[in-house]
Write a protein that holds these residues in place. Structure first.
Motif, PDB file in Angstrom:
ATOM      1  N   LYS A  11       0.812  -1.218   0.000  1.00 14.39           N
ATOM      2  CA  LYS A  11       0.000   0.000   0.000  1.00 14.39           C
ATOM      3  C   LYS A  11       0.844   1.267   0.000  1.00 14.39           C
ATOM      4  O   LYS A  11       0.310   2.360  -0.102  1.00 14.39           O
ATOM      5  CB  LYS A  11      -0.891   0.024   1.251  1.00 14.39           C
ATOM      6  CG  LYS A  11      -1.953  -1.027   1.286  1.00 14.39           C
ATOM      7  CD  LYS A  11      -2.796  -0.806   2.523  1.00 14.39           C
ATOM      8  CE  LYS A  11      -3.936  -1.770   2.635  1.00 14.39           C
ATOM      9  NZ  LYS A  11      -4.742  -1.508   3.835  1.00 14.39           N
ATOM     10  N   ASN A  12       2.164   1.148   0.160  1.00 15.77           N
ATOM     11  CA  ASN A  12       3.035   2.309   0.312  1.00 15.77           C
ATOM     12  C   ASN A  12       2.547   3.204   1.449  1.00 15.77           C
ATOM     13  O   ASN A  12       2.431   4.414   1.309  1.00 15.77           O
ATOM     14  CB  ASN A  12       3.159   3.093  -0.998  1.00 15.77           C
ATOM     15  CG  ASN A  12       4.391   3.979  -0.999  1.00 15.77           C
ATOM     16  OD1 ASN A  12       5.409   3.646  -0.394  1.00 15.77           O
ATOM     17  ND2 ASN A  12       4.301   5.112  -1.662  1.00 15.77           N
ATOM     18  N   LYS A  13       2.234   2.548   2.568  1.00 11.71           N
ATOM     19  CA  LYS A  13       1.717   3.241   3.749  1.00 11.71           C
ATOM     20  C   LYS A  13       2.576   2.916   4.967  1.00 11.71           C
ATOM     21  O   LYS A  13       3.308   1.926   4.986  1.00 11.71           O
ATOM     22  CB  LYS A  13       0.271   2.823   4.052  1.00 11.71           C
ATOM     23  CG  LYS A  13      -0.730   3.194   2.984  1.00 11.71           C
ATOM     24  CD  LYS A  13      -1.020   4.663   2.990  1.00 11.71           C
ATOM     25  CE  LYS A  13      -2.090   5.017   1.967  1.00 11.71           C
ATOM     26  NZ  LYS A  13      -2.427   6.420   2.007  1.00 11.71           N
ATOM     27  N   ASP A  62       0.602   8.183   4.817  1.00  2.00           N
ATOM     28  CA  ASP A  62       1.415   8.072   3.609  1.00  2.00           C
ATOM     29  C   ASP A  62       2.899   8.010   3.980  1.00  2.00           C
ATOM     30  O   ASP A  62       3.345   8.656   4.932  1.00  2.00           O
ATOM     31  CB  ASP A  62       1.180   9.264   2.685  1.00  2.00           C
ATOM     32  CG  ASP A  62      -0.200   9.245   2.050  1.00  2.00           C
ATOM     33  OD1 ASP A  62      -0.762   8.153   1.865  1.00  2.00           O
ATOM     34  OD2 ASP A  62      -0.708  10.340   1.733  1.00  2.00           O
ATOM     35  N   LYS A  65       6.578  11.213   4.401  1.00  2.00           N
ATOM     36  CA  LYS A  65       6.005  12.512   4.759  1.00  2.00           C
ATOM     37  C   LYS A  65       6.308  12.814   6.219  1.00  2.00           C
ATOM     38  O   LYS A  65       6.710  11.941   6.986  1.00  2.00           O
ATOM     39  CB  LYS A  65       4.500  12.526   4.534  1.00  2.00           C
ATOM     40  CG  LYS A  65       4.101  12.401   3.079  1.00  2.00           C
ATOM     41  CD  LYS A  65       2.635  12.707   2.886  1.00  2.00           C
ATOM     42  CE  LYS A  65       2.250  12.570   1.449  1.00  2.00           C
ATOM     43  NZ  LYS A  65       2.316  13.779   0.703  1.00  2.00           N
TER      44      LYS A  65
END
Length: 106
Positions: A11-13, A62, A65
């Motif tokens: 999920k790129n989380k 995300d 960040k």
């Protein structure tokens, strides 16, 4: 207080567990988190209390960040995370905000 991070490649989380210890909560009955991730709402994101008086919540953020945030104890007292990744001056008060950085190598 602490921040625990788990990264998801699919999920790129980054799942961040925000925890306020019973000691840091100073006897508070409720704790909310306000920050860049919830438009600084002081009521939308309550932490859940456990039997020992600690409060925590998991938020999916995300990757790569930086998010500013603070805890609100019983709707009256703002508190920073004692183990935040860093701190930055708050734009609207004479205080600092906690910062969580969602990069793997900080």
């Amino acid at each position: 207080m602490s921040l625990k991070k788990t990264f998801s490649k699919e999920k790129n989380k980054c799942v961040v567990t925000f925890t306020v210890s019973a000691e840091a909560a100073h006897g508070a009955k409720k704790v909310n988190i306000a920050g860049d991730f919830n438009s600084w709402s002081s009521t939308d994101t309550p932490l859940k209390a456990d039997k020992s008086g600690n409060f925590s919540i998991k938020l999916e953020l995300d990757v790569d960040k930086e998010y500013q945030f603070r805890y609100l104890l019983d709707g009256t007292t703002w508190e920073n995370d004692w183990k935040a990744d860093k701190y930055t001056p708050a734009p609207y008060s004479n205080a600092d905000n906690s910062v969580v950085v969602t990069r793997k190598n900080i």
